[in-house]
Enzyme design. Structure first.
Site, PDB file in Angstrom:
ATOM      1  N   ASP A 114      -9.855   4.136   6.818  1.00 21.06           N
ATOM      2  CA  ASP A 114     -11.004   3.368   6.336  1.00 21.06           C
ATOM      3  C   ASP A 114     -12.059   3.173   7.441  1.00 21.06           C
ATOM      4  O   ASP A 114     -11.727   3.138   8.625  1.00 21.06           O
ATOM      5  CB  ASP A 114     -10.462   1.997   5.895  1.00 21.06           C
ATOM      6  CG  ASP A 114     -11.413   1.248   5.011  1.00 21.06           C
ATOM      7  OD1 ASP A 114     -12.543   1.707   4.817  1.00 21.06           O
ATOM      8  OD2 ASP A 114     -11.008   0.177   4.521  1.00 21.06           O
TER       9      ASP A 114
ATOM     10  N   CYS B 145      -1.930   5.864  -2.475  1.00 22.64           N
ATOM     11  CA  CYS B 145      -1.790   4.600  -1.762  1.00 22.64           C
ATOM     12  C   CYS B 145      -2.408   3.506  -2.624  1.00 22.64           C
ATOM     13  O   CYS B 145      -3.408   3.732  -3.303  1.00 22.64           O
ATOM     14  CB  CYS B 145      -2.525   4.695  -0.423  1.00 22.64           C
ATOM     15  SG  CYS B 145      -2.427   3.188   0.562  1.00 22.64           S
TER      16      CYS B 145
ATOM     17  N   ASP C 180       4.474   5.597  -8.598  1.00 26.59           N
ATOM     18  CA  ASP C 180       5.044   5.853  -9.917  1.00 26.59           C
ATOM     19  C   ASP C 180       4.913   7.340 -10.246  1.00 26.59           C
ATOM     20  O   ASP C 180       4.158   8.054  -9.594  1.00 26.59           O
ATOM     21  CB  ASP C 180       4.344   4.974 -10.963  1.00 26.59           C
ATOM     22  CG  ASP C 180       2.841   5.233 -11.026  1.00 26.59           C
ATOM     23  OD1 ASP C 180       2.456   6.351 -11.406  1.00 26.59           O
ATOM     24  OD2 ASP C 180       2.051   4.323 -10.679  1.00 26.59           O
TER      25      ASP C 180
ATOM     26  N   GLU D  42       7.176   7.815  26.284  1.00 25.13           N
ATOM     27  CA  GLU D  42       7.092   7.594  24.834  1.00 25.13           C
ATOM     28  C   GLU D  42       6.579   8.853  24.118  1.00 25.13           C
ATOM     29  O   GLU D  42       7.054   9.205  23.040  1.00 25.13           O
ATOM     30  CB  GLU D  42       6.175   6.399  24.535  1.00 25.13           C
ATOM     31  CG  GLU D  42       6.836   5.061  24.870  1.00 25.13           C
ATOM     32  CD  GLU D  42       5.884   3.886  24.767  1.00 25.13           C
ATOM     33  OE1 GLU D  42       6.315   2.812  24.302  1.00 25.13           O
ATOM     34  OE2 GLU D  42       4.694   4.030  25.178  1.00 25.13           O
TER      35      GLU D  42
END
Ligand code: GLA
Length: 731
Positions: free
Chosen positions: A369, A528, A536, A616
């Site tokens: 976004d 989303c 679904d 990491e």
């Protein structure tokens, strides 16, 4: 043929490889349900219908003085309304004369090879290899001439039966359909547990299992979307049913809007389950000659417990539901900008995140976004799908080129269904949002919902979104929906048709998805709705993966993924490794564990890669390599739940087994460490008992039988939130 009508007995017989479904045309022409369960060979189960004079259960007029025939207790395929049956009804119709009644009797039937189709709605389809036969039974009300067509398609080899209902108004009057269930199923007993998947935003699809009690149990959504709160998938299973044993029935609704699933245990210890569009505020006008099509319910029966039920759904949803070619393709490992930057970014910052992500082994950069209009927070710009050049001076094209120059694919977030009041679109078309006359619409996350029942709104969206998608190289799109519907009223619909708006919204959504998603088969679409608010089968028809939850906490995700994967395939669950302390819960979990949890679905990352240490990044590289190696096993293997996080708290474990049983991966996360704890053994499932397997990191080999019966030791030195994986390979 898997569908037959046996004229002499007046029975309809549907046969799958392992299940049988039987119905009967009764005296007076009613359609009774006889049986659904373990496969039977050609038996006539008409004897199950036992008539009895029961007080206060009325008899249809045509039964004359026979007081033993009452629809109030007979098992039915589709319950009539306004006549004799006081249980949950399948239909409610207001006829032209103002009466509320539909009494359907079998008028005719058709049997044909292939699957029925449902205009404007997603549904399963048959591949070339599938043997699918269809039965349509016409129930006609001889007084009103209204006809309900019950449709059944049988996927014989897959042990799946789909059902849908079509309504034809052949009367001379305008009628109103106020309720239409896509599926009604009666059981002559009621010793069942009802399993459903409930939750809330950031904690979706929590497993819940309760015995049927007298009265009605109900799950559903009235939010305009299938919702975080309840999922349109339920199970009825024998009281003692376990993962590996017992009769289980699954009911999965292929629809993304308001739904209802109710189960009633009646006065005679029988059960009825209905599933369909939620009847609240639903009133569909049918003029003479008009038709209505209700969405599909996918039924599965397992006589071998819940795991097998899951496998039946995973298989059919893998092979017969989703239209995207990505179903069969390995998904790229992505990094998403949301938790890394939220609205606070410019091109330079994004490129730095992307550059470091390359070093993690990531393949796709997704800009979330904030890239369009004046969208610097969630208060503005939805509807204005033009790039914000203050943030992204070289536009989407320049950004996409720069991303591609790093060897990454480029993805983008959109939220087509919404409009911000602070947007050019809203200023130009204030009537394009759902709102009621003389009332101010409710806001959700500051935004309003566009009226997708309108063709002009849909055309605008298709044109503007397709323009974005075609403007540059975009390989992935996240299609979001960040509030639910209120004020379901359309400025251009007649007042008699306002009861259709919730449903017409969903039909409109499917229409724009047909015109945006299906016209871009090369783009990987991810669904989303504030995470998993619309997870679904209707959405899976268009989008092969869905963002499971806005909750990225690896421990919460174990429960969310446990519930989601009860019916939806593993490859549908997008799951990201995010930063710790976690943004939603504040919990800290080792990076390795976050990877193991995310590998239970479609692995991705959602963190600021510029803040990761070299160590990491190395761990991430290893995760990516491990995931890519195991992808076929995880995405297409058989999925087994090894623990239930709702009944056992120490650890959560699950397993993926290759279809040829030559390889398996067990993952385990320690969720509740106790001091000086008991030694536990994790027992594999689904292996070949006679095959010898090597377990990575262990000497020698073990038979499948030993791995499944004796199990593998859970390492005693495992600490809270640590994880372990066992790779098991046939010798
Ligand atoms: C929703 C999504 C998030 C993110 C934001 C952006 O909440 O679920 O992943 O995309 O919207 O506004």
């Amino acid at each position: 043929m898997s569908v037959r009508y046996i004229e002499s007995k007046k029975t309809f017989l549907l046969q799958t490889k392992n299940s049988t479904y039987q119905m009967k045309v009764s005296d007076y022409g009613y359609l009774l349900h006889l049986y659904y369960g373990e496969r039977l060979i050609d038996e006539d189960l008409s004897y199950l219908i036992q008539l009895k004079d029961r007080g206060f259960s009325p008899n249809p007029n045509e039964a004359g003085h026979d007081r033993t025939f009452s629809l109030d207790f007979l098992p039915q395929e589709f319950s009539s309304d306004g006549s004799c049956d006081y249980r949950l009804s399948s239909i409610e119709v207001k006829n032209g004369d103002g009466s509320y009644a539909f009494v359907g009797k079998v008028a005719k039937h058709e049997i044909y090879a292939g699957k029925y189709s449902l205009a404007g709605l997603p549904s399963l389809w048959a591949t070339e290899k599938d043997q699918v036969d269809t039965l349509e039974i016409w129930l006609k009300d001889s007084t009103t001439q209204l006809t309900v067509v019950l449709c059944y398609s049988v996927f014989e080899e897959k042990d799946i039966i789909t059902r849908a209902v079509k309504v034809r108004n052949d009367s001379g009057d305008t009628i109103y359909l106020n309720r239409i269930m896509s599926m009604t199923m009666d059981f002559m007993d009621s010793d069942y547990d009802f399993i459903h998947f409930d939750g809330r935003h950031t904690m979706e699809r929590e497993w819940s299992r309760n015995p049927l009690a007298y009265g009605i149990q109900n799950v559903g959504s009235f939010r305009g979307a299938s919702s975080h709160q309840h999922n349109p998938f339920t199970i009825l299973c024998e009281r003692g049913a376990s993962e590996d044993d017992g009769r289980c029935y699954g009911f999965s609704f292929v629809y993304s809007g308001n739904f209802m699933c109710k189960v009633e245990k009646d006065q005679y210890d029988q059960a009825r389950i209905v599933m369909g569009i939620h009847p609240k505020h639903f009133s569909y006008q049918l003029k003479p000659g008009e038709r209505f099509t209700a969405p599909e319910v996918v039924l599965a029966y397992s006589g071998e417990g819940l795991t097998h039920l899951t496998h039946l759904y995973h298989r059919v949803y893998r092979e017969n539901l989703c239209k995207s070619p990505y179903v069969k393709k390995e998904r790229p490992i992505l990094i998403n900008s949301w938790e890394a930057a939220y609205f606070d970014f410019d091109e330079a910052k994004l490129l730095k995140i992307a550059k470091e992500a390359v070093d993690m082994g990531v393949e796709l950069f997704v800009l979330d976004d904030g890239w369009f209009g004046n969208r610097n927070d969630d208060n503005a710009a939805l509807g204005d799908w033009d790039v914000n050049t203050a943030k992204l001076p070289s536009g989407l094209q320049g950004l996409s080129e720069n991303i591609h120059a790093m060897g990454l694919q480029f993805g983008l977030w959109i939220e087509p269904e919404m409009v911000s009041e602070n947007s050019a679109l809203y200023r130009k078309h204030p009537d394009w949002c759902l709102q009621m006359p003389r009332r101010q619409p409710s806001r959700g996350r500051y935004q309003l919902v566009l009226d997708l029942s309108r063709e002009d709104v849909r055309d605008y969206l298709v044109t503007s979104i397709n323009a974005v998608l075609d403007s540059t190289r975009i390989e992935y799109v996240k299609w979001d929906m960040n509030r639910f519907i209120t004020d379901a009223w359309s400025a251009i619909a007649e007042k008699e048709k306002q009861g259709e708006i919730y449903h017409r919204y969903i039909l409109g959504l499917y229409d724009i998805m047909n015109r945006i998603i299906l016209t871009h088969p090369k783009i990987l679409f991810c669904g989303c709705s504030g995470g998993g608010g619309r997870f679904d089968p209707g959405m899976l028809y268009y989008q092969p993966q869905i963002w499971c939850s806005d909750n990225t906490d690896a421990v919460c995700r174990l429960r969310i993924q446990y519930g989601t994967a009860f019916v939806y395939p593993v490859f549908a669950m997008e799951s990201h490794v995010s930063v710790c302390p976690n943004h939603q819960t504040g919990r800290t979990v080792p990076l390795a564990t976050r990877g193991v949890t995310a590998m239970g679905g479609i692995l991705g990352y959602e963190l600021d890669s510029t803040k990761l240490s070299e160590e990491e990044k190395r761990i991430c590289r290893e995760q990516v390599a491990a995931y890519k190696r195991d992808y076929p096993l995880i995405a297409y293997g058989d999925y087994y739940r090894l623990t239930n996080p709702y009944t056992f708290s120490e650890y959560v474990a699950w397993e993926h087994v290759s279809p040829d049983q030559k390889e398996a991966l067990i993952s385990l996360v320690l969720t509740e460490k106790e001091a000086n704890d008991a030694q536990r053994f994790i027992k594999a499932k689904g292996l070949n008992p006679r095959t010898q397997y090597r377990v990575e990191g262990m000497k020698g080999s073990l038979s499948g039988q030993a791995l499944m019966s004796a199990g593998l030791p859970v390492p005693g030195n495992l600490l809270q939130y640590e994880a372990v994986q066992y790779h098991i390979k046939a010798l």
